[in-house]
Design a protein around this motif. Structure first.
Motif, PDB file in Angstrom:
ATOM      1  N   MET A  57       0.818  -1.339   0.010  1.00 44.08           N
ATOM      2  CA  MET A  57      -0.020   0.004   0.116  1.00 44.08           C
ATOM      3  C   MET A  57       0.625   1.205  -0.063  1.00 44.08           C
ATOM      4  O   MET A  57       1.913   1.524   0.940  1.00 44.08           O
ATOM      5  N   ALA A  58       0.632   2.245  -0.794  1.00 41.69           N
ATOM      6  CA  ALA A  58       1.271   3.469  -0.822  1.00 41.69           C
ATOM      7  C   ALA A  58       0.791   4.426   0.033  1.00 41.69           C
ATOM      8  O   ALA A  58      -0.231   4.537   0.549  1.00 41.69           O
ATOM      9  N   THR A  59       1.711   5.443   0.269  1.00 39.24           N
ATOM     10  CA  THR A  59       1.307   6.440   1.482  1.00 39.24           C
ATOM     11  C   THR A  59       0.056   6.998   0.938  1.00 39.24           C
ATOM     12  O   THR A  59      -0.892   7.297   1.988  1.00 39.24           O
ATOM     13  N   GLU A  60      -0.093   7.605  -0.147  1.00 37.95           N
ATOM     14  CA  GLU A  60      -1.311   8.272  -0.441  1.00 37.95           C
ATOM     15  C   GLU A  60      -2.672   7.398  -0.008  1.00 37.95           C
ATOM     16  O   GLU A  60      -3.692   7.902   0.178  1.00 37.95           O
ATOM     17  N   GLU A  61      -2.610   6.145  -0.517  1.00 35.63           N
ATOM     18  CA  GLU A  61      -3.688   5.078  -0.359  1.00 35.63           C
ATOM     19  C   GLU A  61      -3.989   5.056   1.204  1.00 35.63           C
ATOM     20  O   GLU A  61      -5.094   4.955   1.775  1.00 35.63           O
ATOM     21  N   GLY A  62      -2.908   4.901   2.182  1.00 32.33           N
ATOM     22  CA  GLY A  62      -2.973   4.989   3.406  1.00 32.33           C
ATOM     23  C   GLY A  62      -3.729   6.181   3.992  1.00 32.33           C
ATOM     24  O   GLY A  62      -4.400   6.271   4.860  1.00 32.33           O
ATOM     25  N   PRO A 102       8.592  -2.600   9.367  1.00 35.23           N
ATOM     26  CA  PRO A 102       9.475  -2.184  10.408  1.00 35.23           C
ATOM     27  C   PRO A 102      10.401  -0.946   9.781  1.00 35.23           C
ATOM     28  O   PRO A 102      10.538  -0.139  10.636  1.00 35.23           O
ATOM     29  N   ASP A 103      10.557  -0.754   8.674  1.00 36.77           N
ATOM     30  CA  ASP A 103      11.414   0.402   7.816  1.00 36.77           C
ATOM     31  C   ASP A 103      10.680   1.368   7.367  1.00 36.77           C
ATOM     32  O   ASP A 103      11.160   2.353   6.841  1.00 36.77           O
ATOM     33  N   TYR A 104       9.148   1.243   7.365  1.00 35.46           N
ATOM     34  CA  TYR A 104       8.189   2.442   6.911  1.00 35.46           C
ATOM     35  C   TYR A 104       8.244   3.468   7.855  1.00 35.46           C
ATOM     36  O   TYR A 104       8.264   3.158   9.232  1.00 35.46           O
ATOM     37  N   THR A 105       8.448   4.841   7.298  1.00 33.76           N
ATOM     38  CA  THR A 105       8.564   5.955   8.387  1.00 33.76           C
ATOM     39  C   THR A 105       7.722   7.002   8.064  1.00 33.76           C
ATOM     40  O   THR A 105       7.679   8.194   8.575  1.00 33.76           O
ATOM     41  N   GLU A 106       6.621   6.794   7.129  1.00 30.78           N
ATOM     42  CA  GLU A 106       5.644   7.975   6.865  1.00 30.78           C
ATOM     43  C   GLU A 106       4.530   7.662   7.803  1.00 30.78           C
ATOM     44  O   GLU A 106       3.299   8.268   7.049  1.00 30.78           O
ATOM     45  N   ILE A 111      -1.647   9.627   8.563  1.00 33.19           N
ATOM     46  CA  ILE A 111      -2.548  10.004   9.569  1.00 33.19           C
ATOM     47  C   ILE A 111      -2.828  11.502   9.124  1.00 33.19           C
ATOM     48  O   ILE A 111      -4.100  11.917   9.617  1.00 33.19           O
ATOM     49  N   ASN A 112      -2.132  12.221   8.373  1.00 36.86           N
ATOM     50  CA  ASN A 112      -2.569  13.481   7.761  1.00 36.86           C
ATOM     51  C   ASN A 112      -3.743  13.373   7.042  1.00 36.86           C
ATOM     52  O   ASN A 112      -4.550  14.345   6.841  1.00 36.86           O
ATOM     53  N   GLY A 113      -4.060  12.254   6.391  1.00 35.32           N
ATOM     54  CA  GLY A 113      -5.573  11.883   5.646  1.00 35.32           C
ATOM     55  C   GLY A 113      -6.512  12.382   6.763  1.00 35.32           C
ATOM     56  O   GLY A 113      -7.572  12.878   6.020  1.00 35.32           O
TER      57      GLY A 113
END
Length: 153
Positions: A57-62, A102-106, A111-113
């Protein structure tokens, strides 16, 4: 229609019925003028939004999934206010959990969504304190879960 629901309608959002709890807990608790809303999971059109940020899942989808959590939080708030969501004084705090590697940092961008949507919909009433944290897994494999504290009149 309430002032807040009119603004939501301008944004193309209609509050759904507040989701029922899935286990032995209540969807919200009011203590004084604060309403504590249990974690709301990412859902769209009755289906869970699942995925792991940093993997499938991409950050924008999250961020889009986080927005659905914010809508569910407002639905719970409306129920807590006996249907009168205009009793909202302000969003006090969000705690967002992001199903991520574990390595995802965005996590904050995800949560900005929710945060951006609440400010867009509620103006200054939507500005809040916040935490955005990683989770190795979330219930039912959902991408995001967010809980909130609201102040009401």
């Amino acid at each position: 229609m309430s002032v807040i629901e009119s603004r939501l309608a301008e944004l193309g959002v209609t509050l759904p019925d507040a989701p029922a709890p899935a286990a032995n807990y209540v969807p919200y608790v009011q203590s004084g003028n604060l309403v504590f809303v249990s974690g709301q999971i990412s859902m769209r059109d009755g289906a869970f939004i699942t995925g792991k940020l940093g993997d499938d899942m991409a950050t924008e989808e999250g961020a889009a999934a986080a927005k659905t959590c914010a809508i569910a939080l407002l639905a719970q708030l409306k129920a807590a206010c006996g249907g009168d969501i205009d009793r909202l004084v302000r969003v006090v705090k969000l705690t967002g959990f992001v199903n991520s590697t574990p390595d995802y940092t965005e996590q904050p961008k995800v949560i900005n969504g929710a945060s951006d949507f609440l400010v867009e919909a509620l103006g200054d009433k939507g500005r809040h304190s916040r935490s955005a944290v990683s989770a190795a897994a979330l219930p039912l494999g959902v991408a995001v879960e967010i809980e909130a504290i609201f102040e009401i009149a």
